[in-house]
Enzyme design. Structure first.
Site, PDB file in Angstrom:
ATOM      1  N   ASP A  28       0.281   3.849   2.824  1.00 32.58           N
ATOM      2  CA  ASP A  28       0.774   3.400   4.128  1.00 32.58           C
ATOM      3  C   ASP A  28       2.293   3.464   4.184  1.00 32.58           C
ATOM      4  O   ASP A  28       2.868   3.897   5.168  1.00 32.58           O
ATOM      5  CB  ASP A  28       0.332   1.953   4.395  1.00 32.58           C
ATOM      6  CG  ASP A  28      -1.074   1.909   4.963  1.00 32.58           C
ATOM      7  OD1 ASP A  28      -1.612   2.985   5.288  1.00 32.58           O
ATOM      8  OD2 ASP A  28      -1.633   0.804   5.063  1.00 32.58           O
ATOM      9  N   ASP A  76       0.854  -1.191   0.000  1.00 34.55           N
ATOM     10  CA  ASP A  76       0.000   0.000   0.000  1.00 34.55           C
ATOM     11  C   ASP A  76       0.887   1.237   0.000  1.00 34.55           C
ATOM     12  O   ASP A  76       1.583   1.524   0.974  1.00 34.55           O
ATOM     13  CB  ASP A  76      -0.906  -0.024   1.241  1.00 34.55           C
ATOM     14  CG  ASP A  76      -1.879   1.146   1.262  1.00 34.55           C
ATOM     15  OD1 ASP A  76      -3.057   0.907   1.518  1.00 34.55           O
ATOM     16  OD2 ASP A  76      -1.466   2.304   1.013  1.00 34.55           O
TER      17      ASP A  76
END
Lengths: 498, 217
Positions: free
Chosen positions: B212, B209
Site C-alpha cells: 500500500d 503495509d
C-alpha cells in the site's frame, strides 16, 4: 483452485463450455453494501452480474448445512460462495444478551434475524456489486467488531439458513430454492449430538431450548416455507441420487451461463463501424521512429536486453501520449521564473490524480514506462485468466487502490496486448463495479486487434478512450499476414518466461 | 558479511548510520509516498547488491587494453528473480538495475480471510528455473506464510534450496524461525530484524503495509 492452468484471458475464445466460475474474495472494510449504480454505459454483463443464487432452507438440524456444503464442493470452483443467514442475527441489547447466555433468548424466530440487511446483501450480490456482510459470533452473541465478509465477483451464491426461503422478496432473487426436509425427531437427535458433543452444552438446556423455541418455531414458521421451494430435498442417510440430480441440474444451468457469456463476447465483435472516425480511439502515428521500434519488438532475433529496452521506449511514447490531455487547471498562484518574470498561462496538472491498473502480467510490461512518466504513480492489479478449456475469462484477483472510486481523475488500464478483448472488457467492468466513472478510464495497449477493440467499443457504447500503439485490422488478420497479433508474446519476452 | 548468529544463513546488512537513516525514513508514517519509494528503492538496491555478493564465481583471465593478463572472476551460472505479487514487484527494478533484462517470474499469493491461510493464485516462472540461482523478492517477512508457500513452488519446480536467496527489507525472529524450519539451506538477506509480531501478526515496529505504501497511499 487450479493455478497456471488458464492462460491470460486472451486466447481466442472457443465455443466449448464448462461450468462458469467466479471467485469470492474477502477482506475487511466497513459494513455496507457498496458501490454506486454501475449500469450506466455498460452493456457487458460479467458472470458476477446476475450470479446464480441457490437458497437452501429447512429446520434446524435438518441437514441443510451439509446439503449446501455438498453443492459448494461439487461445483468446486472458487467463484462459488456460501453465505449463512446466521451472520445476520441482530446484535442483542444488554437485556437480551444476558437472556441469551441463560438460553432464554429465542434465536429461532424470524425477528431474531436482520432480514432487511440480509435482503439488501442478496440484492446487491444479484446486481453484481461488491458486498460487505457482518460476521456473527455465537460465543459473544454479537456481531464481531471490525470483522466483515467482503464478497465481489461470485457467480454462484449458496444462501443457507432456516429462514432462507421465508421471505418472498428474498426467494424472488433466487434461481433455485431448495427445502431440506427431515422429521423433527431426527432434527432433535442431530441437534442434541451436535450441541452436546461439539458445543459442550448439557442435555437439559438443549431439551428445554428445543421445546421452548426451536420446535414451535419450526412448526409455525419454518415448515410452511416448504411451499416456496422448487425442490424438496430428503434428508435421509442415503440421498446420493437426489444429490446427483440436483448437482447435475445446477451444473447444466451454469454451463449455459458460461456459454452465454462467451457467445455474448464473440457477438460484441461483429457489429461494424469504421474505427478511424471514432474520437475515442487513438492510435500512435506511424512515424519512422514508431515503425522502427515496432520492427524491433517483432524481430525474434532481437535479444532480450534489446527487447526490454525497445519495448520500454515505445511504451514510454504511448504512456506520454495518453497523458497529453490529462485534466489541467489554471494555476491559482503566480509562477515566477528564476529571473523574476511572471509566467503567463501557468497550468497546474495534478499527476497524483492518475492511477494505473495493470492486468497481470501483460500490463506489468508498462511498469518502467509508467514510472518514468509519473515516478510515484499509484498502481493496482487485476488477475484475469481464461479457462483452459472454454476460454471464458475469469477474474481471479483484484488489488485496487482503496480510493479508486473517488481519488483519481484518470484511471489507466494497462495491457500490452489485446487479442479477443475478453480480459480488458472484464477489467473495465471491475473498475465500474468499484465506482470508477467510465469517462475516467483510459485503456492503454501496445498491440491490439480490431476485433478486440470493437468488442470494447460495443460493450461500453464507445465511451471508453483507448490509446493503442497499433491496431491490426480485421482484414490483415483475415489475410493471415499478422499472426503475431494472435499470440501473447510481449509479456513472455519482457519477463523472460512463458 | 558474516552469517548472523544465532541465525544461520541469515545475512543482515551492515547496520551503518546510512542504513539506519534510510530505515527511519521509510518506517516514519509521515513519510510521503514519493520519499517512501525513493528510500525503499535505495535499500532494495543494497539488498540486491548483497545478494549478488553471495553468488559463486569462477576464475577468469581477461586481457587488459595494455595487453596484460588479468586474473579475475566471473559469475558462475544464471540468475532470475521471482517476485511475490504485489509488494515483491517493488523490488524488481532494483534487480533489473543490477542485472540487465534479468528474467523475472511472478507468484501471487493471497491470504484467504476465512481460513487465514495463504493461498496460491498464480505462478509464472522461467522454464529453466531449475538451472538458475533465484532471488525471491518479498519486502516483509512476518509469519513467513506466503514466503514458505512461494518457496515450495520454487522447490517443486526443481530449484535447489542452496541456490535460493530470499531478499526482504524487514523480518523478525518468528518469521526467520518458521522459514528456516522448512528451508534451512536457503539464504535470507535482510536489512532489519524487528522485535516480533503484534496480535494481528504485523511486524513490530514494522512500517505498515509495504504494498500500500509503495503503490497506493
Amino acid at each position: 483452485m487450479l493455478v497456471n492452468q488458464g492462460t491470460q484471458a486472451e486466447a481466442e475464445m472457443s465455443s466449448a463450455t464448462s461450468p462458469s466460475k467466479k471467485q469470492n474474495r474477502t477482506n475487511s472494510s466497513n459494513v455496507r453494501p457498496l458501490v454506486n449504480d454501475t449500469a450506466s454505459g455498460s452493456h457487458y454483463s460479467p458472470p458476477w452480474i446476475t450470479p446464480y443464487i441457490i437458497g437452501v432452507g429447512g429446520t434446524s438440524g435438518s441437514g441443510k448445512t451439509s446439503v449446501a456444503a455438498k453443492i459448494v464442493s461439487s461445483i468446486n470452483t472458487p467463484w462459488t460462495v456460501l453465505i449463512s443467514l446466521d451472520n445476520f442475527y441482530k446484535p442483542l441489547s444488554a437485556e437480551d444478551h444476558s437472556k441469551a447466555f441463560r438460553n432464554e433468548y429465542d434465536f429461532d424466530e424470524p425477528k431474531a434475524l436482520d432480514m432487511d440487511l440480509a435482503y439488501e446483501c442478496l440484492l446487491a450480490l444479484k446486481e453484481g456489486k461488491k458486498v460487505t456482510m457482518p460476521v456473527y459470533s455465537f460465543v459473544h452473541h454479537n456481531r464481531v467488531p471490525d470483522k466483515n465478509i467482503c464478497i465481489y465477483g461470485a457467480s454462484v451464491v449458496v444462501f443457507e439458513g432456516i429462514y432462507a426461503l421465508y421471505e418472498e422478496r428474498m426467494s424472488s432473487l433466487m434461481d433455485l430454492k431448495i427445502y431440506v426436509d427431515a422429521d423433527l425427531d431426527i432434527c432433535l437427535a442431530r441437534r442434541l449430538s451436535r450441541d452436546i458433543i461439539s458445543r459442550g452444552r448439557d442435555l437439559e438446556s438443549c431439551i428445554t431450548q428445543w421445546e421452548r423455541f426451536v420446535k414451535p418455531n419450526a412448526e409455525k414458521f419454518v415448515k410452511p416455507t416448504m411451499k416456496n421451494a422448487d425442490v424438496i430435498f430428503p434428508s435421509i442417510s442415503d440421498n446420493s441420487i437426489a444429490t446427483k440430480m440436483l448437482i447435475g441440474h445446477i451444473k447444466s444451468k451454469l454451463q449455459q451461463k458460461s456459454q452465454d457469456h462467451i457467445e455474448y463476447l464473440v457477438e460484441l465483435g461483429h457489429k461494424s463501424l469504421p474505427l478511424d472516425n471514432l474520437e475515442t480511439i487513438h492510435q500512435l502515428e506511424q512515424t519512422n521512429q514508431v515503425a522502427s521500434l515496432k520492427t524491433m519488438v517483432l524481430d525474434r532475433s532481437l535479444d532480450r536486453d534489446g527487447f526490454v529496452f525497445y519495448f520500454d521506449r515505445i511504451a514510454t511514447i504511448l504512456v506520454s501520449k495518453a497523458l497529453d490531455w490529462i485534466p489541467a487547471s489554471k494555476c491559482s498562484r503566480p509562477v515566477i521564473t528564476s529571473y523574476g518574470h511572471e509566467l503567463e498561462n501557468a497550468i497546474d496538472v495534478n499527476f497524483d490524480k492518475v492511477t494505473a491498473i495493470n492486468i497481470v502480467r501483460s500490463g506489468d510490461c508498462f511498469m518502467t514506462s509508467l514510472r518514468k512518466a509519473i515516478p510515484n504513480i499509484s498502481i493496482g492489479k487485476l488477475l484475469i485468466q481464461s479457462d483452459s478449456q472454454t476460454g471464458e475469462p475469469q477474474l481471479h484477483c483484484e488489488l485496487l487502490p482503496n480510493n479508486i472510486d473517488s481519488g483519481f481523475e484518470q484511471v489507466l488500464l494497462m495491457d500490452a496486448q489485446i487479442i479477443s478483448g475478453a480480459a480488458i472488457i472484464m477489467a473495465i467492468q471491475v473498475l465500474i463495479d468499484h465506482g470508477v466513472e467510465l469517462s475516467k478510464i483510459k485503456v492503454i495497449v501496445y498491440l491490439a486487434t480490431e476485433t478486440g477493440i470493437r468488442r470494447i467499443i460495443n460493450a461500453f457504447q464507445n465511451r471508453i478512450v483507448i490509446y493503442a500503439g497499433e491496431i491490426v485490422s480485421e482484414k490483415a488478420m483475415a489475410d493471415g499476414k499478422c499472426n503475431w497479433a494472435r499470440v501473447r508474446f510481449i509479456d513472455s519476452r519482457y519477463f523472460g518466461c512463458d | 558479511m558474516a552469517s548472523l548468529e544465532p541465525f544461520k544463513n541469515v545475512h543482515l546488512l551492515n547496520q551503518s548510520n546510512q542504513l539506519l537513516g534510510l530505515y527511519t525514513i521509510i518506517r516514519d508514517k509521515n513519510t510521503k509516498r514519493p520519499d517512501f519509494i525513493f528510500y525503499a528503492d535505495r535499500i532494495i538496491r543494497l539488498l540486491v547488491e548483497e545478494g549478488l555478493n553471495h553468488l559463486p564465481v569462477m576464475p577468469t583471465t581477461v586481457e587488459t587494453h595494455t595487453m596484460q593478463k588479468f586474473e579475475g572472476v566471473s559469475f558462475l551460472g544464471k540468475i532470475c528473480g521471482v517476485s511475490i505479487i504485489r509488494a515483491g514487484e517493488s523490488m524488481e527494478q532494483g534487480l533489473r538495475d543490477c542485472c540487465r533484462s534479468v528474467r523475472i517470474g511472478k507468484i501471487l499469493i493471497q491470504r484467504d480471510e476465512e481460513t487465514a491461510l495463504p493461498k496460491l493464485f498464480y505462478e509464472k516462472l522461467p522454464q529453466d528455473i531449475a538451472d538458475r540461482y533465484v532471488f525471491l523478492l518479498d519486502p516483509m517477512l512476518a509469519t513467513g506464510g506466503s514466503a514458505i508457500m512461494a518457496t515450495e513452488v520454487l522447490i517443486k519446480r526443481g530449484v535447489k534450496p542452496e541456490r535460493i536467496s530470499f531478499l526482504n527489507l524487514i523480518c523478525c525472529e518468528e518469521g526467520i524461525e518458521a522459514y528456516r524450519a522448512r528451508f534451512p539451506d536457503i539464504r535470507i538477506i535482510t536489512g532489519a530484524i524487528d522485535k516480533g509480531l503484534d496480535e494481528n501478526k504485523y511486524l513490530v515496529p514494522g512500517l505498515g503495509d509495504f504494498g500500500d505504501r509503495y503503490y497506493c497511499i
